[in-house]
Design a protein around this motif. Structure first.
Motif, short mmCIF file in Angstrom:
data_model
loop_
_atom_site.label_atom_id
_atom_site.label_comp_id
_atom_site.label_asym_id
_atom_site.label_seq_id
_atom_site.Cartn_x
_atom_site.Cartn_y
_atom_site.Cartn_z
N GLY A 129 -19.17 -25.19 45.27
CA GLY A 129 -20.20 -26.09 46.16
C GLY A 129 -21.35 -25.19 46.60
O GLY A 129 -22.35 -25.61 46.59
N THR A 132 -23.52 -24.39 43.55
CA THR A 132 -24.28 -25.72 43.32
C THR A 132 -25.31 -26.09 44.28
O THR A 132 -26.44 -26.40 43.71
N VAL A 133 -25.19 -25.73 45.55
CA VAL A 133 -26.16 -26.06 46.47
C VAL A 133 -27.31 -25.11 46.34
O VAL A 133 -28.41 -25.61 46.33
N LEU A 136 -29.33 -26.17 43.13
CA LEU A 136 -30.35 -27.14 43.55
C LEU A 136 -31.19 -26.52 44.29
O LEU A 136 -32.35 -27.14 43.87
N ALA A 137 -31.33 -25.81 45.28
CA ALA A 137 -32.43 -25.51 46.32
C ALA A 137 -33.41 -24.73 45.51
O ALA A 137 -34.44 -25.07 45.76
#
Length: 172
Positions: A129, A132-133, A136-137
């Motif tokens: 997680g 992934t975050v 994305l950022a």
């Protein structure tokens, strides 16, 4: 080798296109691989290699841009573009580092030899997680920054350089 002029034209005009293509492509590949580890395993080393090429293209374009900036008249739009361009390298570095992490975790969590379904190592849901975050950022930040830099560069290059009405010498 001179990376400031190519065939008599400022090299920045050419090199910037590599950045414009590679940053969003790397960002998209990174997000896809972070969300779907199977795609990271299929891409293998291609993801961090792509991110490294992207990272390397940024200082090349920046160097050529600095040369070009010193060869045009003082213009606040050019200066604003140059200042924005100086901020892209950390984003490209972030794409590279996180791409390497995504590749490494996908490689480490690959199925064990012999075809068994168990992985040699499996990252926790929390680790996946966070990756992934972060992916994305950094991907969104890099793409938005490239857009802002490109927009400011287009304004610097084209402001007052064309007619808002069509000219009659276009052959028709």
């Amino acid at each position: 080798m001179n990376l400031t002029v190519i065939n008599g034209l400022p090299a920045h005009v050419l090199f910037v296109h590599f950045v414009i293509v590679l940053v969003p492509l790397t960002a998209l590949a990174l997000v896809a691989c972070a969300i779907w580890p199977g795609s990271a395993r299929r891409l293998g080393l291609l993801l961090p290699i792509l991110a490294f090429v992207t990272l390397a293209s940024v200082p090349v374009a920046t160097h050529a841009g600095e040369w070009l900036e010193s060869h045009v008249g003082r213009d606040p739009l050019v200066r604003a573009h140059a200042q924005l361009g100086d901020g892209l390298l950390p984003w490209a570095l972030g794409l590279f580092v996180i791409s390497a992490v995504v590749w490494w975790t996908a490689r480490r969590s690959a199925p064990a030899p012999g075809g068994s379904s168990g992985a040699a190592w499996s990252p926790s849901v929390l680790v996946r997680g966070v990756i992934t975050v972060l992916s994305l950022a950094v991907a969104i930040g890099a793409v938005v920054d490239v857009y802002r830099i490109g927009d400011s560069g287009a304004k610097a290059a084209w402001h007052d350089a064309y007619s808002k009405t069509a000219t009659s010498n276009h052959g028709g």
